[in-house]
Scaffold this motif. Structure first.
Motif, PDB file in Angstrom:
ATOM      1  N   VAL B 259       0.830  -1.199   0.000  1.00 18.54           N
ATOM      2  CA  VAL B 259       0.000   0.000   0.000  1.00 18.54           C
ATOM      3  C   VAL B 259       0.869   1.255   0.000  1.00 18.54           C
ATOM      4  O   VAL B 259       1.861   1.325   0.716  1.00 18.54           O
ATOM      5  CB  VAL B 259      -0.921   0.018   1.245  1.00 18.54           C
ATOM      6  CG1 VAL B 259      -1.779   1.276   1.279  1.00 18.54           C
ATOM      7  CG2 VAL B 259      -1.796  -1.224   1.274  1.00 18.54           C
ATOM      8  N   GLN B 260       0.500   2.209  -0.824  1.00 20.73           N
ATOM      9  CA  GLN B 260       1.108   3.543  -0.762  1.00 20.73           C
ATOM     10  C   GLN B 260       0.004   4.499  -0.354  1.00 20.73           C
ATOM     11  O   GLN B 260      -0.966   4.683  -1.097  1.00 20.73           O
ATOM     12  CB  GLN B 260       1.665   3.926  -2.128  1.00 20.73           C
ATOM     13  CG  GLN B 260       2.856   3.071  -2.548  1.00 20.73           C
ATOM     14  CD  GLN B 260       3.118   3.140  -4.027  1.00 20.73           C
ATOM     15  OE1 GLN B 260       2.187   2.974  -4.815  1.00 20.73           O
ATOM     16  NE2 GLN B 260       4.353   3.363  -4.417  1.00 20.73           N
ATOM     17  N   SER B 261       0.149   5.085   0.802  1.00 21.04           N
ATOM     18  CA  SER B 261      -0.907   5.969   1.294  1.00 21.04           C
ATOM     19  C   SER B 261      -0.344   6.877   2.371  1.00 21.04           C
ATOM     20  O   SER B 261       0.513   6.463   3.151  1.00 21.04           O
ATOM     21  CB  SER B 261      -2.066   5.130   1.860  1.00 21.04           C
ATOM     22  OG  SER B 261      -3.099   5.963   2.317  1.00 21.04           O
ATOM     23  N   GLY B 263       1.792   9.271   2.651  1.00 16.09           N
ATOM     24  CA  GLY B 263       3.226   9.479   2.789  1.00 16.09           C
ATOM     25  C   GLY B 263       4.029   8.237   3.117  1.00 16.09           C
ATOM     26  O   GLY B 263       5.237   8.303   3.344  1.00 16.09           O
ATOM     27  N   LYS B 264       3.369   7.079   3.125  1.00 13.04           N
ATOM     28  CA  LYS B 264       4.043   5.839   3.509  1.00 13.04           C
ATOM     29  C   LYS B 264       3.883   4.789   2.415  1.00 13.04           C
ATOM     30  O   LYS B 264       2.873   4.756   1.718  1.00 13.04           O
ATOM     31  CB  LYS B 264       3.395   5.264   4.784  1.00 13.04           C
ATOM     32  CG  LYS B 264       3.450   6.165   5.994  1.00 13.04           C
ATOM     33  CD  LYS B 264       4.756   6.035   6.718  1.00 13.04           C
ATOM     34  CE  LYS B 264       4.812   6.940   7.941  1.00 13.04           C
ATOM     35  NZ  LYS B 264       6.149   6.964   8.526  1.00 13.04           N
ATOM     36  N   TRP B 265       4.854   3.905   2.290  1.00 16.25           N
ATOM     37  CA  TRP B 265       4.691   2.687   1.491  1.00 16.25           C
ATOM     38  C   TRP B 265       4.840   1.516   2.449  1.00 16.25           C
ATOM     39  O   TRP B 265       5.554   1.611   3.443  1.00 16.25           O
ATOM     40  CB  TRP B 265       5.722   2.600   0.366  1.00 16.25           C
ATOM     41  CG  TRP B 265       7.172   2.688   0.774  1.00 16.25           C
ATOM     42  CD1 TRP B 265       7.955   3.797   0.765  1.00 16.25           C
ATOM     43  CD2 TRP B 265       8.014   1.605   1.248  1.00 16.25           C
ATOM     44  NE1 TRP B 265       9.220   3.486   1.204  1.00 16.25           N
ATOM     45  CE2 TRP B 265       9.297   2.157   1.505  1.00 16.25           C
ATOM     46  CE3 TRP B 265       7.808   0.249   1.468  1.00 16.25           C
ATOM     47  CZ2 TRP B 265      10.374   1.392   1.973  1.00 16.25           C
ATOM     48  CZ3 TRP B 265       8.875  -0.525   1.934  1.00 16.25           C
ATOM     49  CH2 TRP B 265      10.140   0.053   2.181  1.00 16.25           C
ATOM     50  N   GLY B 266       4.141   0.406   2.143  1.00 15.00           N
ATOM     51  CA  GLY B 266       4.313  -0.772   2.973  1.00 15.00           C
ATOM     52  C   GLY B 266       3.044  -1.573   3.129  1.00 15.00           C
ATOM     53  O   GLY B 266       2.162  -1.542   2.267  1.00 15.00           O
ATOM     54  N   GLY B 267       2.960  -2.295   4.233  1.00 15.77           N
ATOM     55  CA  GLY B 267       1.803  -3.155   4.459  1.00 15.77           C
ATOM     56  C   GLY B 267       1.650  -3.442   5.935  1.00 15.77           C
ATOM     57  O   GLY B 267       2.276  -2.802   6.779  1.00 15.77           O
TER      58      GLY B 267
END
Lengths: 337, 337, 337, 337
Positions: B259-261, B263-267
């Motif tokens: 997920v990119q949301s 200001g962050k990317w990751g999960g």
């Protein structure tokens, strides 16, 4: 101070040549004024195409050349001490490749000499501090974004080692980077070193035990360890995983184009330190130049050079004994507080 | 042996309930015949909706129930020994959650009892061996795809610990998984344990020192270590990095939707062991059922239960002394070779 | 309904054999009662070692066998229609591999036949809906966690195609999965299809144009596209990237052990759909069995089979014309609302 | 040519200020000699602390200042044409931010003016070509490492847009980068453009339709597409996935420190183009300086500026019509072959 640093680069070997190229093509505010090498031909080759640079056979000549106002020392470590004294005498800005000197005693004398001068002129070449990911992790620690730092796990992997690379060099030339990195990350001194020798790779040269597992502690009790593995074959990797009270941060992962081909996904491992830390070297040297033009230094100090030398001495002893060895340090002079 | 395993599940707590659900909805060839719990109401709740299952208050009743032909032991560890003897007497297939028994001496007696029986009936619940990534790493090691295995670095992180989780439990209940994993990966016994205690997290309950750094060696000199950190807060993580002569293999990385949301990317991190190892539990129990229907066992043996108990004893001693402690083992009986 | 589904598997080819193995070793609550194949020897081979299963040469025999109470259809698609009618007549739970039938008209007739029955008995084998990452993305969309869904970008890559795989099959057998996936994700029907043919790979068989770029729109205007590339050589990959008002979600990334070796970092690409979606098939069939034992279906309906058939017809037309083609659908019957 | 470029920076807005900082602190071989801005106060602020630089209110003054020997144009695009003619008249090295000029006709006139001069002096600011990952992908394509390139899928995402950002600007200011990138990657001209408008985000300002899906073809039939999404909120992302005959290559993935905290794994998305492409800007400007000192240019030519302007015109028309629009180009002059 003039607007441009006119740098004498002492030593035109691999690192010296790299710095000469950097200073003459990518660094703003500095020029190569002189290149010194005992092999004059090598010095001459290094200045080819650089307007206004001279090739010299001795550091003395360079330091006394009126066109020179700064020194970058890239000779083998055992030659650093003498050049450092002469450059301090001139009160020149100095960027000295690591190690500052080969042992803690001589490093301490350099620290004392700089103290007598009354201001810092020596920046030591621990360039990892200038790597973007190191900086980012350093900031997370200093800002306590994830609570207190508790543990630091390091991997330091080289594809192979140059001929004659001994167990001592594995500490003094390789793990020395983690000694500085751990001090940089924690802002603390290292208090003890232990070394575990296990099953060795058959790829290591005769007499070298590889890999080794180095265990460290800092003043506040942070447990650090370093997997040093210098015949890892697959490529070059320097990675750190920091455990905090509120999370984990990892740096030094692989990157670059992501390829799916022939049943595999992935990319290319960085082959060596130039590719991994090339940008950090540029940032380091630019920081030195910028600071030098302001009459300051812009990175690790002579004290950092001394303290890591003390860690190395403990590390080599620990390697031999298998026991936990305390790191002995003199009191930190005011100049470096 | 019939075509269907009619299983008595002893213990209807968290693990027991999980296994009851597994056996009654996802495992082929087995059914829950009886659930035993000292809290009979809990046993009754556990069999709700399961046709043909009875709730009982004692293991004896279950073992003597004509409808039962297999036993899954999911009680607290200190209750295992007695049930094991009774089930061995019946010559039933047994899946016994870890630990086999709480200490090496009692575990050794169970090993001897099974030997007297003359064939293996006890499978111990080290379910990580059935995780897809563990299997894949195990295969890489056994096939020498990357040369000899040299080092194993483990991270074992829990978001938090249940009340009353002591330093001893940190070894006996948590690191025990790595003791088995290291034995599984290397195919060797662990020869020594050392424990480093450094700066602790403020999130640990009173009396518990967390994290701890556990150092192990195997018969051939493989250096293993375990970062055990049971109040790591961020989530649940079990990861291993294996260093070989010709490369490095890492398992246990995060995955799931990317997920990119904001200001962050990751999960999302796996929150607990059910999510991380749920599939491995299914594979483990299916392997047990399949093997049991053939009159065999399909996983870790009573010897594995005994050997890890010996590692735990050394680990707890090492935790207290700070010294390297040797692991003491009896000679391996032929039945387990 | 009994406690156990006694399944007749019609078709013992690749998919059929896979389902037979699944039903007889991993699925709870179902057994293989009969295997039907025009090649009786293949049916016989498929039941080897399965107690209580018979091999038969016709679907009629199987449906009339008193031991059978459910049907799994895994024949080539053009044979589905006739078997579906017969199984509906018996009012058996049906799991029908996709496509429901080869064209929209015949699929519509099946929908009507099921409507006459008055309840849903047909589940269509769009197994991707049961993949953990598909489910997770579906949940993010339904819960509006990241605002409205705006775009869906799909990659569908096969290492190679079986002989005789035509351009039409590329839509009907491959992109049909994305037709269903887009309907599943958006909860909307697809309203138009356009196909772009560009530079083809030289690895495609004669007469097949590969890759193709398929453009779709849904009722609310979501823009979807599919890169279908069936001779991609590197392996099998099914991935989706969803753009929302408040973020981006990607699924279908590579995973498995992470290896650093020989100058490369990465891992192995999934070689085929069994490896990529094996777990999803298990979940799908278990969901069907569980629902069937309750008298329901547990997945995509006959309407889903019909609607995707209409998309396929539009897709094949779009492939030929290069123009945007509208998807024509009959009104959705109440049974499927 | 002298040893140092004395640059007049025309325009001291966001990009201009960025270039002024770059030239005066990081670029070797160049200095800021003059800064021009209609807002003289802004020009004066920009030269603060830069020895030897003057602030001026007109480009004429700067070009006629004897201390200036190079021009970097960073004004709004509609002002470029006039300054370009004057700088060409002086035969100065020119780095012109994109667009070369706002439309294909005026760009073509600039191309003709440079042709009259008989040598290339204009480098256009398509800085993505200097990004390390772009370079790496470019090399993979040129070297045919994975066979022929077949498709190019681009994502171009901005967190938000400045006020007054219209649909036309979405093509002319944003997608223009992909027009150049696709030309750079393929070494071919773009032959047609189509634009799909679907479900828009509610975060877009009034009158702007966002996201849009732009479809392109090149001379050899490579299918390219661009997901342009300029109110994507989560951060800034520029990514490309290239499909080859023998594999897939992706660039533009997220990176930086990897954090596990509070139930999440991941890191920070790049917030804007400075962070994403800062290094590329440095490389671009250094390449321009190095080439200029040799009397050459070191990047995209005026022809590239003209050809992308023609793509933009076709793109804006396609945006309005929804149809595929052909890109019209004059014959490429010898100077740019």
């Amino acid at each position: 101070m003039t607007q441009t640093l006119r740098v004498a680069v002492i030593g035109a070997g691999r690192m010296g040549a790299d710095h000469i190229k950097r200073l003459s093509t990518r660094i703003h505010g500095a020029e190569v004024a002189a290149v010194v090498d005992v092999d004059l031909a090598r010095a001459q080759a290094a200045i080819e195409g650089i307007d206004g640079a001279v090739a010299l056979a001795s550091a003395d000549e360079a330091l006394n050349n009126g066109d020179v106002n700064a020194v970058l020392i890239a000779t083998p470590g055992f030659l650093h001490e003498e050049i450092l004294y002469k450059a301090l005498e001139k009160d020149f800005p100095i960027l000295c490749e690591k190690p500052l000197t080969p042992d803690a005693d001589s490093a301490w004398k350099v620290v004392q000499a700089e103290q007598s001068l009354g201001h810092k002129r020596i920046q030591v070449g621990f360039m990892r501090r200038f790597d973007a990911e190191y900086s980012a992790l350093g900031a997370i620690i200093r800002n306590s974004e994830l609570g207190e730092l508790l543990m630091l796990h390091h991997q330091h992997r080289n594809p192979t080692t140059p001929e004659g690379f001994t167990n001592e060099m594995l500490i003094n030339d390789s793990v020395v980077h983690e000694f500085d990195a751990i001090r940089y990350f924690t802002g603390e001194e290292i208090t003890s070193v232990q070394v575990r020798l296990g099953k060795p790779t058959r790829s290591a040269p005769n007499g070298q035990h590889d890999p080794q597992h180095v265990l460290l502690e800092t003043e506040s009790g942070v447990l650090a360890d370093v997997e040093i593995y210098v015949n890892a074959k697959f490529g070059y990797q320097v990675a750190t995983q920091a455990s905090f009270e509120d999370g984990i941060v990892s740096i030094g992962g692989d990157n670059g184009p992501y390829v799916q081909s022939a049943g595999k996904w992935g990319g290319n491992v960085t082959p060596g330190f130039e590719e991994r830390f090339g940008a950090a070297y540029d940032v380091e040297v630019q920081a030195w130049v910028d600071a030098a033009l302001r009459g300051e230094i812009g990175g690790p100090t002579a004290w950092d050079g001394y303290a890591t030398a003390a860690c190395c001495e403990a590390g080599v002893e620990a390697q031999k004994s298998g026991e936990k060895v305390k790191v002995q340090l003199n009191t930190k002079p005011d100049l470096y507080k």
